[in-house]
Every structure is written in structure tokens, then in C-alpha cells.
Design an enzyme around this catalytic site. Structure first.
Site, PDB file in Angstrom:
ATOM      1  CD  GLU A 168      -2.970  -1.017   0.173  1.00  0.00           C
ATOM      2  OE1 GLU A 168      -3.094   0.067  -0.437  1.00  0.00           O
ATOM      3  OE2 GLU A 168      -3.650  -2.026  -0.080  1.00  0.00           O
ATOM      4  NE  ARG A 227     -17.852  -3.930   2.922  1.00  0.00           N
ATOM      5  CZ  ARG A 227     -18.144  -5.202   3.266  1.00  0.00           C
ATOM      6  NH1 ARG A 227     -19.402  -5.602   3.348  1.00  0.00           N
ATOM      7  NH2 ARG A 227     -17.173  -6.058   3.518  1.00  0.00           N
ATOM      8  CB  CYS A 272      -6.455  -2.959   6.473  1.00  0.00           C
ATOM      9  SG  CYS A 272      -6.750  -4.742   6.518  1.00  0.00           S
ATOM     10  CG  HIS A 275      -4.722  -5.060   1.776  1.00  0.00           C
ATOM     11  ND1 HIS A 275      -4.858  -3.684   1.701  1.00  0.00           N
ATOM     12  CD2 HIS A 275      -5.517  -5.454   2.809  1.00  0.00           C
ATOM     13  CE1 HIS A 275      -5.711  -3.275   2.641  1.00  0.00           C
ATOM     14  NE2 HIS A 275      -6.127  -4.331   3.314  1.00  0.00           N
TER      15      HIS A 275
END
Length: 209
Positions: free
Chosen positions: A82, A92, A145, A171
Site C-alpha cells: 500500500e 462498511r 487495515c 494486503h
């Protein structure tokens, strides 16, 4: 105690029995130790704030040369270092403690974002060289994360006692996209690349969307 690499992965969440990030870390850390790299692995809970606190405590305890935090990206098909962590929590689904923050800063008053201090393009290039699917990612999402990634980079930027420690986030995809042994081997390889790469390579790694 000073070590070379601190690796973290997450416990299962959202009803899953396992989490590929922790499984991959559990493969990578012993491989690194077999190669003479001092490595410690840490399993983090999928909880806003708490996961970052535990990682921070481990960083202060072990004073690693670099921190490689990992998480599961269920919708991806490759391993993705990342680029940037952003200062927002927008869940979410609830975390494992039932928290579901919406549009809340990770660190009130903190910078909008932090870049990884790992050589993410060199790490992505090492994946390609090994025939493992992967690429630089521009977003770690807004769930736990990203929360851990931001808190890690904030810690390393703000605590002068930790100056010189480099950190970042990777990830891993589900095991049906990249199996756990391969993901573990990839993490170990990327950690070794990061340890020997002070300045990242100049390769394309951008995105149009």
C-alpha cells in the site's frame, strides 16, 4: 531487544474461520528466521484503535528495523503493497468489538495521510520477478487495515525514540487467488527486499482510477 522485522496479521473477522493475512505471516516469519533475519510475528484483533495500540506496543518493545503490517483484501487477486494511509474510519461492517465508525478521524487533528516508508515499488517488482501476482495499491480502504496502517505511520513519524524505523502495509488476497504458502513466501521476500533497499526504485506504479 532490537530485531530486523516485525510482521503483523489479523485474526478472523466477519464470520470467517481464518484470516489469510495471519496465515501468511505465520509462514513468512519462520522462513525469515531460517535465513538469518530476526523476525517477530504478531496477530492483531480486527478492532479499530486496539489493533494499532498493540502494534505500537510491539514496535516499542522490539525496535525493529522495519514493520510490515498485513491484512486481507477479499476483493483482490494479487498481493498489494500500500502507498498511503488516510486519516478516516468509515466502516462498511462492524469490527470484532462491534464498533462501526462513520467518517471519524483515526487521529483527531492528524495529517490527512501518511505515505508508506517501505520501498513499495521494489517490493512489487520482487513479486513480478517471482511470478507472483501483485502491484502497488493506492488505497488501504477505510476499515481496520487502514486504521492500523495510519496509526503505525503516525507513531513512527511522531515518536523521536523510534526515528529510523520504517513501516508500511501489505494486503494479501484470499487463498483461492494466491495460496497461503505462496503469500507467505512473498511476504518474506518483500521483507528482505525492504531491508536491503534504502531508496525505492523508479518504476511505474500509478493508476487511472
Amino acid at each position: 531487544m532490537t530485531i530486523d522485522v516485525l510482521l503483523s496479521g489479523f485474526s478472523p473477522f466477519d464470520g470467517a474461520a481464518t484470516n489469510e493475512s495471519w496465515e501468511a505471516v505465520s509462514v513468512a516469519a519462520p522462513q525469515l528466521r531460517e535465513r538469518g533475519v530476526t523476525a517477530v510475528e504478531l496477530e492483531l484483533p480486527v478492532e479499530f484503535g486496539r489493533a494499532g495500540e498493540l502494534l505500537a506496543a510491539a514496535v516499542r518493545e522490539h525496535r525493529p528495523r522495519l514493520v510490515l503490517a498485513t491484512g486481507l483484501a477479499a476483493g483482490r487477486s494479487g498481493i498489494t503493497p500500500e502507498r498511503v494511509a488516510v486519516n478516516v474510519r468509515d466502516a462498511r461492517i462492524p469490527d470484532n468489538a462491534g464498533a462501526a465508525p462513520i467518517d471519524v478521524p483515526v487521529v483527531p487533528g492528524g495529517p490527512v495521510g501518511y505515505f508508506s516508508t517501505l520501498p513499495i515499488k521494489a517490493m512489487a517488482a520482487s513479486l513480478a520477478a517471482d511470478g507472483i501476482p501483485g502491484a502497488v495499491s493506492q488505497t488501504a480502504g477505510t476499515y481496520v487495515c487502514n486504521d492500523v496502517f495510519y496509526l503505525l505511520q503516525h507513531l513512527l513519524a511522531e515518536d523521536p525514540e523510534l526515528a529510523g524505523i520504517r513501516g508500511g502495509f501489505v494486503h494479501v488476497p484470499p487463498a483461492d487467488a494466491v495460496d497461503v504458502p505462496t503469500a507467505g513466501r512473498a511476504l518474506a521476500g518483500m521483507a528482505e527486499v525492504a531491508l536491503r533497499t534504502d531508496v525505492d526504485v523508479s518504476l511505474t506504479g500509478g493508476a487511472e482510477h
